[in-house]
Design an enzyme around this catalytic site. Sequence first.
Site, PDB file in Angstrom:
ATOM      1  N   HIS A 255       0.856  -1.182   0.000  1.00  0.00           N
ATOM      2  CA  HIS A 255       0.000   0.000   0.000  1.00  0.00           C
ATOM      3  C   HIS A 255       0.896   1.237   0.000  1.00  0.00           C
ATOM      4  O   HIS A 255       1.947   1.243   0.651  1.00  0.00           O
ATOM      5  CB  HIS A 255      -0.900   0.006   1.237  1.00  0.00           C
ATOM      6  N   ASP A 311      -7.612  -5.350   0.525  1.00  0.00           N
ATOM      7  CA  ASP A 311      -8.135  -6.197  -0.559  1.00  0.00           C
ATOM      8  C   ASP A 311      -7.866  -7.673  -0.324  1.00  0.00           C
ATOM      9  O   ASP A 311      -8.560  -8.527  -0.869  1.00  0.00           O
ATOM     10  CB  ASP A 311      -7.520  -5.769  -1.898  1.00  0.00           C
TER      11      ASP A 311
END
Length: 374
Positions: A255, A311
């Site tokens: 991320h 996710d």
Amino acid sequence: MEIKKGLEDVYVKETEITYIDGELGRLYYRGYSIYDLAEFSNFEETSYLILYGKLPNIYEYENFVKSLRESRGISDRVKEFLKSVKKNADPMDVLRTAVSIMGLEENTHTYNVSEQSIINLISKFPTIISYYIRLRRDLEPVEPDTSLSHAANFLYMVNGTKPSEEEYKAMDVAMILHIDHEMNASTFASLVVASTLSDIYSSIIAGISALKGPLHGGANYEALKMFKEIGYIENVEKYILNRLANKQRIMGFGHRVYKTYDPRARILKAYAKLLAEKKGGEIKRLYEIAEKVEEIGIKHLGPKGIYPNVDFYSSIVFYALGFEPEFFPTVFASARVTGWIAHILEYVKDNKIIRPKAYYKGEIGRKYIPIDSR
């Protein structure tokens, strides 16, 4: 001239909505820890918090919930559109177009966000999505049940049966975790449009369009595809090591902001495990694969600050709750629409049109040559 690709670390506004501590892996909505909200709140209350800056009192909460429940229905025009769409259409394209129709029906021309527009956008997203899911399955769409909460009603309209308490809680928490995440690509896209003082529906459509991309809202779809491609837990190590050797991404890892474990992934892992134990079969097998991928991925990528993101386990949660993978981004959008609206409202209070610069590096003074001489 310093050009920051992707506008990385460029601040575009001040905000009181969401704070991310990427080094320590912490996330706060309006100052409240995401862990507390996931445990004690629900989607409706958290949406109110995100939109209005405070937790509602009982009167405010009941009125907000009542407005959402009474506004879930979609118009005949939207229904006819959904019935006319091909069954292999991209669900995000379908959602985007349905929201365009909503904007036409409301006849919005300039920036003027009414309370009813806010309620309509939040309440109708699940109805649009579930209606199209049912049509793709050759099933009769299920109309909203105003006796159910936002998350429970969403699952009811998708699956045709009222969810269990475990299913409701998993869906509700997943939606809370997806409501907002500071200045992500889709939120920024919404703000670019809003900064021109265009209408709220146009701004939200921009958010949907940005979220459609596989590097944003489509990442959980890619994570589930990876788990399915691996197939069985004994294949995990070879598969992951091969991807790493070929410098390929481990889907659901990494991320831009978090340099440690995404707190949303920590919360969703617990719900993925719960659903895997309850449902067994394919869901349990995929969860076990995901756990093994996590173990090997962290071993090799953790020292680089690359860990599971939201996710990674949301893919299993959404799949276990009855959503086909191609619909994962639409479920994401059904929660994130609250965050988009909140950031739009915050930005336009002190609005300035977003108009960055591009550094020109082409030629100057080129001579025009008529077409018959080229």
